[in-house]
Design an enzyme around this catalytic site. Structure first.
Site, PDB file in Angstrom:
ATOM      1  CG  ASP A 105      -9.492  -9.353 -63.450  1.00  0.00           C
ATOM      2  OD1 ASP A 105     -10.214  -8.418 -63.082  1.00  0.00           O
ATOM      3  OD2 ASP A 105      -9.696  -9.998 -64.515  1.00  0.00           O
ATOM      4  CE1 TYR A 116     -23.909 -16.039 -67.274  1.00  0.00           C
ATOM      5  CE2 TYR A 116     -26.137 -16.837 -67.664  1.00  0.00           C
ATOM      6  CZ  TYR A 116     -24.979 -16.839 -66.914  1.00  0.00           C
ATOM      7  OH  TYR A 116     -24.887 -17.643 -65.814  1.00  0.00           O
ATOM      8  CB  ILE A 128     -23.229 -19.962 -56.317  1.00  0.00           C
ATOM      9  CG1 ILE A 128     -24.616 -19.458 -56.741  1.00  0.00           C
ATOM     10  CG2 ILE A 128     -23.235 -21.482 -56.189  1.00  0.00           C
ATOM     11  CD1 ILE A 128     -25.014 -19.809 -58.155  1.00  0.00           C
ATOM     12  CB  ALA A 139     -14.374 -15.814 -61.746  1.00  0.00           C
TER      13      ALA A 139
END
Ligand code: UDP
Length: 322
Positions: free
Chosen positions: A50, A140, A11, A73
């Site tokens: 990161d 999640y 996305i 991310a």
């Protein structure tokens, strides 16, 4: 300049392209664990960074004049989040805390965030609006809900401006065929159906045919990735006078069997099918009430026919570059 964290992902890369097409300057940061360097538009700056490395984030904010962040991310495999919750809480929650710290210490207060309909958990009613109770049923979904809640606290304390976009099922590829979906491992229905049609796997396994739906298979709201990209730009533009959570879906449900039929129509080929048991944690029906996105963002999904979404996915699947 807009910072797109995770801009090499599915996305994210479509949003980067959309922003560039609409005159924005973009810097993409990605650790390339799941993202693809080839998915990042050549017009964007690219930094290997990161979220778990605060130093790399600070460097990023020192180097570029960033006015807003779009944050994609995250790790996003539901099953893996159950097996390895630590990985998800660190990367998704701790990573976002690091990002927020870097933003605030550089005076950046605007963030648009990839949230998910998985924050709602088992639906109590459909269509699901933003007031639906949030009881995620896996780590999640919980990481995404926690981040939404962190934003609200940071808004009160630090004046953070935030919009969390709760996606339903992202699908399709860019209309020009330049970028699309490429996950490894692939777990999502549409790419797996297309791979079965291409003969790359033996068959698509339908996870359950005894749901309380018209044809017995699960119903989901498939939203085209370019419609998602558009909503991110509108959200960035709206941050100056709105913070909160917004669903992104078409409001239309398609069953697993309907997806298979549409894929057969679009490809002109038969899809080999086998019938498997239900997958744990799959609700029968999920589809969005998208009125808030229409009212607040002035957003209207352009892809409202599942065949049109599948046509772009099929075009990508047969010509994919990565
Ligand atoms: N599904 C399926 N077979 C597969 C993968 C998915 O029948 O190999 C079903 C799944 O049960 C769900 C729908 O397809 O009802 C969409 O699943 P996907 O993993 O694409 O997205 P999710 O809804 O889990 O985010």
């Amino acid at each position: 300049m807009i910072l797109v964290m995770g801009g090499a992902g599915y996305i994210g890369s479509h949003t980067v392209k959309h922003l560039l097409d609409n005159g924005y300057q973009v810097v993409v940061a990605d650790n390339l664990i799941y993202g693809h360097r080839a998915a990042v538009d050549a017009r964007a700056a690219f930094i290997h960074a990161d979220l778990l490395d605060p130093y790399s984030l600070d460097q990023l904010f020192n180097k570029f004049e960033i006015s807003a962040v779009i944050h994609f991310a995250a790790f996003a495999y539901v099953g893996e989040s159950v097996q390895e919750p630590q990985k998800y809480y660190f990367n998704n929650v701790q990573g976002t805390l690091n990002l927020l710290r870097a933003m605030l210490s550089h005076g950046v207060k605007d963030i648009v965030f990839s949230s998910t309909c998985a924050t709602y958990g088992e639906p109590v009613y459909t269509p699901i609006d933003e007031k639906h109770p949030q009881n995620p049923i896996n780590p999640y979904g919980r990481t995404k809900l926690m981040i939404e809640q962190i934003f609200a606290d940071y808004e009160r304390a630090y004046g953070l401006r935030h919009i969390s976009l709760r996606y339903f099922n992202a699908a399709g590829a860019s209309a020009d065929g330049s970028i699309g979906e490429s996950h490894n491992p692939e777990t999502h229905l549409i790419p797996l159906v297309l791979k079965a049609i291409k003969g790359e796997c033996k068959a698509i396994s339908i996870f359950g045919t005894d749901y309380d739906t018209p044809d017995g298979t699960c119903v989901r709201d498939y939203i085209h990735v370019e419609d998602l990209a558009l909503a991110h730009r509108l959200a960035v533009e709206k941050l100056k006078d709105y913070s909160g959570c917004i669903n992104l879906g078409t409001g239309i449900g398609s069953s697993v069997k309907e997806i298979i039929v549409a894929a057969e129509q679009v490809s002109g080929k038969k899809c080999p099918v086998e019938y498997g048991p239900r997958r744990a944690g799959d609700p029968a029906k999920l589809f969005a009430d998208n009125q808030k996105a229409k009212t607040i963002l002035g957003w209207n999904p352009q892809y409202t026919h599942i065949q049109d979404i599948l046509r772009t996915a099929w075009n990508w699947e047969v010509n994919k570059r990565y």
